[in-house]
Enzyme design. Structure first.
Site, PDB file in Angstrom:
ATOM      1  CG  HIS A 127      -1.771  -1.435   1.711  1.00  0.00           C
ATOM      2  ND1 HIS A 127      -2.972  -1.296   0.528  1.00  0.00           N
ATOM      3  CD2 HIS A 127      -1.835  -2.176   1.982  1.00  0.00           C
ATOM      4  CE1 HIS A 127      -3.764  -2.890   1.071  1.00  0.00           C
ATOM      5  NE2 HIS A 127      -2.870  -2.650   1.554  1.00  0.00           N
ATOM      6  CB  CYS A 168      -2.188   3.770  -3.868  1.00  0.00           C
ATOM      7  SG  CYS A 168      -4.032   2.583  -3.424  1.00  0.00           S
TER       8      CYS A 168
END
Length: 416
Positions: A127, A168
């Protein structure tokens, strides 16, 4: 160290832990298998992963990790140089720059011993948010990554380096790569958008892979690495990855180099093999994965007590998400946040142009938010990382660092 002979050094890192993040360690295991098969010696490969997936209580096939539907076991034989809490941002940077003294581990301190004639391949999966890549209990910030790479370049610790980042907002981690260094980076997404998970496996109740990495590995397996350049690979990824927009950064001249210099020379590459055709139909934004997996736990549970417990966790996850959104919104309002579209446009104009002092300020602000409000290294608050881009937006829009810090402290005192 670089007396004529050139070597390829590889650093693979999965920054996550827990079953919901199955895909990140699967990505890294798959990358290792590709590189190992290409002939790069294990002594020149370092693998960092928490290693809590293969024998996880939720894994219906113990010792097995797959990265494509009905695919081979990519866990078999994988290196485990750094596992558990040794998988950290500080250790990652120490391994990269070859600083064994700085590595914190009770085990062997394996690092990259690259020299001026050598190439380096880095692949990371986890992430992220604007200027951040998450490790299990620490955060890798763009400023620290760029500083390390620049220092290594100045010290002639490599001839060429390639970085692939699956997360991301991954473009924001690589956008500051200096063109003066021989470093080239490819991100799964722009600085402003999510990356996407794919291949939901009902039996395992896990997303097996990430869309960008799926097509990255597909490309490696189906092209002649001696005749295909990094730039051609990037063109392929731009065409195939539909849910996010891969970006390239750094020294564009490195894009003319052949893939074999970084990925080795797999004799099977470019043939009609296991990855000849692949299709992604179920891509999902990474921050939506935990709810999807928890909903599936509820749906397939037959025991009433356990079903109620799964439902309780699902409801708690939703409440936590709502609270994080309220907290971030109030911090914005206290900073007289002008408007999302304005600061977003500024972000799009160039993360790389942001002065280093502001990059350091972004790190200070987000760490204050993490330690004061929601620690995204705690599984319960992982979604908080998805909202951390707001602090970059505030800094881009001209809000002083101290005002953001004061707002975070004030909201913390009122809502917690």
């Amino acid at each position: 160290m670089g007396n004529g002979e050139s070597k390829t050094w590889v650093l693979l890192a999965a920054g996550s832990k827990d079953w919901d993040n199955y895909r990140h360690q699967a990505d890294v295991c798959h990358a290792y298998q590709i590189i190992h098969r290409s002939g790069i010696p294990d002594e020149q490969i370092v693998v960092m992963m928490y290693d809590d997936i293969a024998y996880n209580v939720e894994n219906p096939k113990k010792g097995n990790i797959i990265n494509v539907p009905n695919g081979p076991n990519v866990y078999e034989g994988v290196l485990k140089d750094y596992t558990g809490n040794d998988v950290s941002a500080d250790n990652f940077l120490a391994v990269l720059r070859g600083d064994s003294v700085a590595v914190k581990t009770k085990g062997p301190k394996k690092v990259l011993k690259s020299g001026s004639n050598d190439t380096i391949l880095i692949y990371l999966s986890d992430h992220g948010s604007t200027g951040m890549f998450s490790f299990p209990k620490s955060t890798l910030y763009a400023t620290d990554l760029i500083d390390t790479v620049t220092e290594m370049s100045n010290n002639q610790q490599f001839s060429k380096m390639v970085i692939y980042m699956e997360s991301c907002h991954s473009g924001s981690m690589l956008q500051g790569l200096p063109s003066s260094c021989n470093v080239y980076g490819i991100s799964a997404s722009t600085p402003e958008e999510s990356s996407f998970a794919c291949f939901f496996d009902e039996w395992r109740n896990a997303y097996l892979a990430d869309e960008f990495s799926t097509f990255l590995f597909h490309h490696i397996k189906t092209h002649d690495l001696n005749r295909t350049t990094l730039e051609r690979q990037f063109d392929f990824l731009k065409k195939k990855v539909k849910s996010s927009k891969p970006c390239q950064y750094g020294n564009m001249q490195i894009g003319q180099e052949y893939l074999c210099q970084f990925w080795g020379n797999d004799p099977a590459a470019g043939t009609k093999g296991e990855a000849y055709h692949i299709q992604v139909n179920d891509a999902i934004a990474s921050h939506n994965v935990p709810l999807r997996i928890q909903a599936n736990r509820i749906q397939r549970e037959r025991d009433p007590r356990r079903k109620r417990e799964h439902q309780r966790k699902y409801d708690e996850l939703q409440r936590t998400t709502s609270k994080i959104e309220r907290v971030v919104l109030e911090i914005q309002q206290r900073c007289t946040y002008r408007c999302a579209s304005t600061s977003r446009r500024r972000a799009e104009q160039g993360f790389a142009c942001m002065e280093r002092t502001k990059l350091v300020g972004l790190k200070t602000v987000t760490e204050h938010f993490r330690t004061s409000c929601f620690d995204w290294h705690d599984e319960r608050f992982g979604i908080a990382l998805q909202h951390a881009h707001v602090f970059a937006d505030l800094i881009y829009s001209g809000t002083e660092e101290y005002r953001i810090m004061e707002a975070i402290t004030a909201v913390r005192g009122r809502l917690f």
